[in-house]
Design a protein around this motif. Structure first.
Motif, PDB file in Angstrom:
ATOM      1  N   GLN A 142       4.695   4.374   7.143  1.00  0.00           N
ATOM      2  CA  GLN A 142       3.417   3.792   6.745  1.00  0.00           C
ATOM      3  C   GLN A 142       2.637   4.819   5.945  1.00  0.00           C
ATOM      4  N   GLN A 143       2.112   4.402   4.772  1.00  0.00           N
ATOM      5  CA  GLN A 143       1.378   5.296   3.892  1.00  0.00           C
ATOM      6  C   GLN A 143      -0.080   4.845   3.766  1.00  0.00           C
ATOM      7  N   PHE A 144      -0.981   5.827   3.767  1.00  0.00           N
ATOM      8  CA  PHE A 144      -2.399   5.587   3.527  1.00  0.00           C
ATOM      9  C   PHE A 144      -2.778   6.362   2.262  1.00  0.00           C
ATOM     10  N   ASN A 145      -3.211   5.640   1.227  1.00  0.00           N
ATOM     11  CA  ASN A 145      -3.301   6.193  -0.117  1.00  0.00           C
ATOM     12  C   ASN A 145      -4.736   6.309  -0.618  1.00  0.00           C
ATOM     13  N   SER A 146      -4.994   7.386  -1.344  1.00  0.00           N
ATOM     14  CA  SER A 146      -6.218   7.538  -2.118  1.00  0.00           C
ATOM     15  C   SER A 146      -5.851   8.332  -3.366  1.00  0.00           C
ATOM     16  N   ALA A 147      -6.730   8.325  -4.374  1.00  0.00           N
ATOM     17  CA  ALA A 147      -6.350   8.960  -5.641  1.00  0.00           C
ATOM     18  C   ALA A 147      -7.575   9.443  -6.392  1.00  0.00           C
ATOM     19  N   GLU A 148      -7.352  10.480  -7.196  1.00  0.00           N
ATOM     20  CA  GLU A 148      -8.304  10.931  -8.195  1.00  0.00           C
ATOM     21  C   GLU A 148      -7.723  10.555  -9.555  1.00  0.00           C
ATOM     22  N   VAL A 149      -8.514   9.879 -10.385  1.00  0.00           N
ATOM     23  CA  VAL A 149      -8.010   9.330 -11.640  1.00  0.00           C
ATOM     24  C   VAL A 149      -8.874   9.812 -12.795  1.00  0.00           C
ATOM     25  N   MET A 150      -8.205  10.255 -13.863  1.00  0.00           N
ATOM     26  CA  MET A 150      -8.901  10.675 -15.082  1.00  0.00           C
ATOM     27  C   MET A 150      -8.336   9.894 -16.255  1.00  0.00           C
ATOM     28  N   ASP A 151      -9.208   9.170 -16.969  1.00  0.00           N
ATOM     29  CA  ASP A 151      -8.792   8.335 -18.088  1.00  0.00           C
ATOM     30  C   ASP A 151      -9.233   8.917 -19.421  1.00  0.00           C
ATOM     31  N   SER A 152      -8.413   8.681 -20.442  1.00  0.00           N
ATOM     32  CA  SER A 152      -8.804   8.975 -21.816  1.00  0.00           C
ATOM     33  C   SER A 152      -8.244   7.877 -22.701  1.00  0.00           C
ATOM     34  N   GLY A 153      -9.108   7.259 -23.512  1.00  0.00           N
ATOM     35  CA  GLY A 153      -8.688   6.181 -24.385  1.00  0.00           C
ATOM     36  C   GLY A 153      -9.202   4.836 -23.904  1.00  0.00           C
ATOM     37  N   ILE A 154      -8.609   3.775 -24.414  1.00  0.00           N
ATOM     38  CA  ILE A 154      -8.949   2.398 -24.044  1.00  0.00           C
ATOM     39  C   ILE A 154      -7.860   1.890 -23.114  1.00  0.00           C
ATOM     40  N   LEU A 155      -8.192   1.776 -21.829  1.00  0.00           N
ATOM     41  CA  LEU A 155      -7.190   1.490 -20.809  1.00  0.00           C
ATOM     42  C   LEU A 155      -7.598   0.270 -19.978  1.00  0.00           C
ATOM     43  N   PRO A 156      -6.634  -0.413 -19.363  1.00  0.00           N
ATOM     44  CA  PRO A 156      -6.956  -1.552 -18.496  1.00  0.00           C
ATOM     45  C   PRO A 156      -7.522  -1.088 -17.156  1.00  0.00           C
ATOM     46  N   ASP A 157      -8.196  -2.000 -16.465  1.00  0.00           N
ATOM     47  CA  ASP A 157      -8.664  -1.701 -15.117  1.00  0.00           C
ATOM     48  C   ASP A 157      -7.465  -1.472 -14.196  1.00  0.00           C
ATOM     49  N   TYR A 158      -7.713  -0.790 -13.099  1.00  0.00           N
ATOM     50  CA  TYR A 158      -6.637  -0.481 -12.159  1.00  0.00           C
ATOM     51  C   TYR A 158      -7.156  -0.578 -10.726  1.00  0.00           C
ATOM     52  N   ARG A 159      -6.207  -0.547  -9.786  1.00  0.00           N
ATOM     53  CA  ARG A 159      -6.546  -0.525  -8.369  1.00  0.00           C
ATOM     54  C   ARG A 159      -5.501   0.297  -7.632  1.00  0.00           C
ATOM     55  N   ILE A 160      -5.943   1.175  -6.736  1.00  0.00           N
ATOM     56  CA  ILE A 160      -5.050   1.907  -5.840  1.00  0.00           C
ATOM     57  C   ILE A 160      -5.050   1.181  -4.504  1.00  0.00           C
ATOM     58  N   LEU A 161      -3.892   0.706  -4.090  1.00  0.00           N
ATOM     59  CA  LEU A 161      -3.797  -0.011  -2.817  1.00  0.00           C
ATOM     60  C   LEU A 161      -3.881   0.995  -1.675  1.00  0.00           C
ATOM     61  N   PRO A 162      -4.788   0.786  -0.706  1.00  0.00           N
ATOM     62  CA  PRO A 162      -5.007   1.795   0.329  1.00  0.00           C
ATOM     63  C   PRO A 162      -3.852   1.963   1.305  1.00  0.00           C
ATOM     64  N   ARG A 163      -2.982   0.951   1.407  1.00  0.00           N
ATOM     65  CA  ARG A 163      -1.856   1.044   2.340  1.00  0.00           C
ATOM     66  C   ARG A 163      -0.580   0.580   1.658  1.00  0.00           C
ATOM     67  N   SER A 164       0.513   1.224   2.001  1.00  0.00           N
ATOM     68  CA  SER A 164       1.842   0.826   1.553  1.00  0.00           C
ATOM     69  C   SER A 164       2.833   1.265   2.617  1.00  0.00           C
ATOM     70  N   GLY A 165       4.047   0.783   2.522  1.00  0.00           N
ATOM     71  CA  GLY A 165       5.039   1.156   3.529  1.00  0.00           C
ATOM     72  C   GLY A 165       6.414   0.667   3.167  1.00  0.00           C
ATOM     73  N   GLY A 166       7.415   1.198   3.870  1.00  0.00           N
ATOM     74  CA  GLY A 166       8.789   0.812   3.614  1.00  0.00           C
ATOM     75  C   GLY A 166       9.760   1.621   4.442  1.00  0.00           C
ATOM     76  N   LEU A 167      11.025   1.514   4.096  1.00  0.00           N
ATOM     77  CA  LEU A 167      12.089   2.163   4.849  1.00  0.00           C
ATOM     78  C   LEU A 167      12.276   3.612   4.405  1.00  0.00           C
ATOM     79  N   THR A 168      12.622   4.454   5.356  1.00  0.00           N
ATOM     80  CA  THR A 168      12.913   5.855   5.084  1.00  0.00           C
ATOM     81  C   THR A 168      14.152   6.268   5.862  1.00  0.00           C
TER      82      THR A 168
END
Length: 222
Positions: A142-168
């Protein structure tokens, strides 16, 4: 996935109840991965890379990151059960050069992840390398995610999903033993899971977006 987690939890309880010993370990190392981006621009209506582009209308690059964490492992006669907490830091860059949708620029993402594994382990090469204490593990992360993002140019909106998970899955060996029972060893893990990053080019309905990592490092157990 729910059935897998249910069986894993049952195995963990049975292992803890019948465990012979408990081991605490610290681990640290490097990894490659984090956000897995979509690479199929045919699923993005209107997307078009200009003729002079050396890459597609959207592409990504991942750099090697660092991680550290702890593990608590209950060791039974055959099976073991382990869980813990890891912190991962990853740097990725996304490049946009889309003449059709008029997006052009660069998005740099520093991804911070707190991960909680739930794993069952089996001994490896016990007859051949008994002092190495090899173990193969498989489970859910189980992953709990956060991010620091720096943009330059004309870019689309984005979203960082706070949780993700899978097999390991992965393996570990502890060949170096010290007086008092502490041990030094190494490990390697692979992971593949659900989506972290979402924008116009990386949507939930697309096949590729997800998360993954390959980790390796040293561990110290006592």
């Amino acid at each position: 996935m729910k059935t897998f987690l249910h069986l894993l939890s049952m195995a963990a309880v049975l292992t803890v109840l019948g465990s012979c010993s408990t081991t605490l370990s610290f681990r640290a190392g490097v990894h490659h991965g984090g956000i897995v981006e979509n690479t199929d621009m045919s699923v993005v209506p209107g997307s078009e890379a200009p003729p002079e582009a050396t890459v597609d209308a959207f592409t990504g690059a991942t750099r090697t990151g660092t991680h550290a964490g702890i593990r608590l492992e209950h060791e039974g006669r055959v099976l073991s059960f382990s869980s813990g907490l890891d912190y991962l830091r990853s740097n990725q860059s996304f490049y946009y050069i889309d003449a059709g949708l008029f997006h052009m620029g660069q998005r740099d993402v520093t991804l911070h992840q707190r991960t909680v594994p739930l794993e069952v382990g089996l001994p490896l090469f016990r007859g051949l390398l008994p002092r190495w204490e090899g173990r193969w593990r498989i489970g859910y992360l189980q992953q709990f995610n956060s991010a620091e993002v720096m943009d330059s140019g004309i870019l689309p909106d984005y979203r960082i999903l706070p949780r993700s998970g899978g097999l390991t899955t992965g393996f570990s060996f502890s060949p170096v033993h010290f007086p008092g029972g502490s041990r030094l060893g190494f490990y390697a893990d692979v992971y593949r899971g659900s989506q972290i990053y979402e924008d116009l080019y990386n949507q939930a309905g697309f096949e590729m977006p997800g998360s993954s990592s390959i980790r390796a490092g040293l561990l110290f157990s006592f």
